[in-house]
Write an enzyme that holds these catalytic residues in place. Sequence first.
Site, short mmCIF file in Angstrom:
data_model
loop_
_atom_site.label_atom_id
_atom_site.label_comp_id
_atom_site.label_asym_id
_atom_site.label_seq_id
_atom_site.Cartn_x
_atom_site.Cartn_y
_atom_site.Cartn_z
N GLY B 21 0.81 -1.20 0.00
CA GLY B 21 0.00 0.00 0.00
C GLY B 21 0.85 1.26 0.00
O GLY B 21 0.35 2.35 0.27
N HIS B 56 -2.62 2.04 -11.26
CA HIS B 56 -2.11 3.22 -10.56
C HIS B 56 -2.65 4.50 -11.20
O HIS B 56 -3.05 5.43 -10.51
CB HIS B 56 -0.58 3.23 -10.57
CG HIS B 56 0.04 2.31 -9.56
ND1 HIS B 56 1.28 2.49 -9.02
CD2 HIS B 56 -0.44 1.18 -8.97
CE1 HIS B 56 1.55 1.53 -8.16
NE2 HIS B 56 0.53 0.71 -8.13
#
Lengths: 173, 173, 173
Positions: B21, B56
């Site tokens: 993360g 992303h």
Amino acid sequence: MVTKDPNSTGITLVLGGARSGKSAFAESLMPDTGDLVYIATAEPRDDEMSARIATHQKRRGSLWNTIEAPLELSKALKATNGKPALLDCLTLWLSNLMEAGRDIDQETKTLTACLQDLPGPVVIVSNEVGQGIVPDNALARQFRDHAGRLNQAVAAVADRVYFVTAGIPTQLK
Amino acid sequence: MVTKDPNSTGITLVLGGARSGKSAFAESLMPDTGDLVYIATAEPRDDEMSARIATHQKRRGSLWNTIEAPLELSKALKATNGKPALLDCLTLWLSNLMEAGRDIDQETKTLTACLQDLPGPVVIVSNEVGQGIVPDNALARQFRDHAGRLNQAVAAVADRVYFVTAGIPTQLK
Amino acid sequence: MVTKDPNSTGITLVLGGARSGKSAFAESLMPDTGDLVYIATAEPRDDEMSARIATHQKRRGSLWNTIEAPLELSKALKATNGKPALLDCLTLWLSNLMEAGRDIDQETKTLTACLQDLPGPVVIVSNEVGQGIVPDNALARQFRDHAGRLNQAVAAVADRVYFVTAGIPTQLK
């Protein structure tokens, strides 16, 4: 921030990954003056290892008395006679023990008993090797298991435990 | 709890393992408004990598100005002209440098000098790769050694260093 | 220092590397008396695994009620009926799911939903596997990615998260 305490006694364990700066941090915990003992478990078997040992020696300077202890670690620790000692590193010692066919559980017990009887302060460097994927081959898994148990056993008798990440120490104990 | 500071300046390093993360946390440190620069070191060479880049990009939204910098990182950093930048990630850059046969120690020095001269804030993402078992092959060991030294060098000039575990950031510096 | 709270409720996640002492620490968080449930995801497939399971069982003693749940974890959690449960471990469950060809994202969602509805306290053990070098083979990379996302998802719904290093717990959340 970690402050160096020249009067510090007892057992300090410095853990960290590869190239985490754990050896440099461990050295920074040692007194600036007086007789110091460096207990080396590494044996210069190939060029890669020789270069690594030379880099560490250069950083430490020439004031240290070095004891080479690829296997007989407790004997080397007793020979410090109360002088501050830096032991680098436990994982290489484990690797040497496994290659020599020693009983690791017994060696671990002997080491922790010896550490608790030691008159002088000692800073011990060890690698964290158990936070990656499970290794393919059985020998690497055995090494990983032994290393984890050895680190737990030494951490249990240590007065202070640090974990070094990217050169930054965090005190765990 | 980490609070976002829109006026925060300087260099922030976000370390973490795979799928920890760290990218999402790094993005959460960026301001909500204004011109933002995303410096991407990844090159979409295969389907696995393309899918990762797309994930992303989707999370960041379309307000970002992206600079692709598989090798020329300092040039990309200077091109931000003081705008807040997110650099993701150092380990992929290192991998590209090694493949291109660059001098890693020199590149590391050039990068840290560039970072210290940067007018705007930058958040840098990097992987921790040194806490598993020693890799079998020499190239992987070299990569691990370079990555550890690179993380140490950037951490040394950083104003803040975080380590992300299971999505939870811990401030190391 | 972590103090055991016999009245503690909710979800506790205990992360750590191989042989970090995470199972022993997780067990230390359980109440000393009353009905306890042990949810085992391990299947004794070979001698190495059988020995490991036997060691853990011996440490726990015979007062526990064991539910074996190599795949149907949510069913096992519901069957605890509010009794304190120890689940060891998530990464082995993930490994079993992948081998059985299950949809990991869906299984992760089902698990976190089930955890949030659970009437009794649960302590969950899981491995950190993402802090070593990138694995050579694609399956190991997939496992690492799934494990990272699973740990993040469970950490997000957990009331407390610990990371154990060399037997020493650090509270992350």
